[in-house]
Write a protein that holds these residues in place. Structure first.
Motif, PDB file in Angstrom:
ATOM      1  N   ASP A   1     -16.730 -44.689  -5.391  1.00 29.37           N
ATOM      2  CA  ASP A   1     -16.487 -45.840  -4.495  1.00 29.37           C
ATOM      3  C   ASP A   1     -16.177 -46.983  -5.508  1.00 29.37           C
ATOM      4  O   ASP A   1     -17.006 -47.595  -6.111  1.00 29.37           O
TER       5      ASP A   1
ATOM      6  N   SER B   1     -20.452 -35.458  -6.852  1.00 31.60           N
ATOM      7  CA  SER B   1     -20.356 -36.516  -5.443  1.00 31.60           C
ATOM      8  C   SER B   1     -20.709 -35.567  -4.340  1.00 31.60           C
ATOM      9  O   SER B   1     -21.538 -36.220  -3.128  1.00 31.60           O
TER      10      SER B   1
ATOM     11  N   GLU C   1     -16.601 -35.404  -8.929  1.00 28.53           N
ATOM     12  CA  GLU C   1     -16.104 -35.066  -7.350  1.00 28.53           C
ATOM     13  C   GLU C   1     -17.353 -34.080  -7.081  1.00 28.53           C
ATOM     14  O   GLU C   1     -17.836 -34.260  -5.850  1.00 28.53           O
TER      15      GLU C   1
ATOM     16  N   HIS D   1     -23.079 -38.490  -1.911  1.00 29.33           N
ATOM     17  CA  HIS D   1     -22.889 -39.822  -2.202  1.00 29.33           C
ATOM     18  C   HIS D   1     -21.226 -39.914  -3.154  1.00 29.33           C
ATOM     19  O   HIS D   1     -21.207 -39.289  -4.022  1.00 29.33           O
ATOM     20  N   ASN D   2     -20.703 -41.028  -2.587  1.00 30.51           N
ATOM     21  CA  ASN D   2     -19.435 -41.040  -3.085  1.00 30.51           C
ATOM     22  C   ASN D   2     -19.328 -42.049  -4.412  1.00 30.51           C
ATOM     23  O   ASN D   2     -19.670 -43.120  -4.408  1.00 30.51           O
ATOM     24  N   LEU D   3     -19.527 -41.176  -5.379  1.00 34.79           N
ATOM     25  CA  LEU D   3     -19.528 -41.705  -6.822  1.00 34.79           C
ATOM     26  C   LEU D   3     -18.231 -42.621  -7.317  1.00 34.79           C
ATOM     27  O   LEU D   3     -18.272 -43.178  -8.323  1.00 34.79           O
TER      28      LEU D   3
END
Length: 87
Positions: free
Chosen positions: A60, A51, A48, A56-58
């Protein structure tokens, strides 16, 4: 299974960031950053944090599932070609 370190490396490349820049953002040594990127799993709290730093939403899920499907298909193709060549 997704190799999360490789995924993070991909994101760094997309954002044109070096490992040294990533290490500086994380406030860790470059050696520690390289070790982190070699991991196939990472603590969710650390993921988190990464991210947020990379914007960037790792986590996802749709991306991860798509990536897993691609890797599974590649593995299956390699398995089939290994069977074909051994016959």
């Amino acid at each position: 299974m997704i190799h999360i370190g490789k995924y993070i490396k991909d994101v760094l490349q997309e954002k044109e960031l070096s490992v040294s820049q990533f290490a500086a953002m994380m406030h860790i040594s470059r050696a520690t950053a390289y070790r982190l990127l070699e991991n196939d799993s990472i603590d969710v709290h650390q993921l988190e944090r990464i991210s947020k730093l990379l914007n960037h939403n790792l986590l996802d899920k749709s991306y991860l599932e798509t990536k897993m499907d691609i890797e599974n298909n590649d593995s299956m193709k390699k398995g089939v070609s290994n069977v074909e060549t051994s016959q």
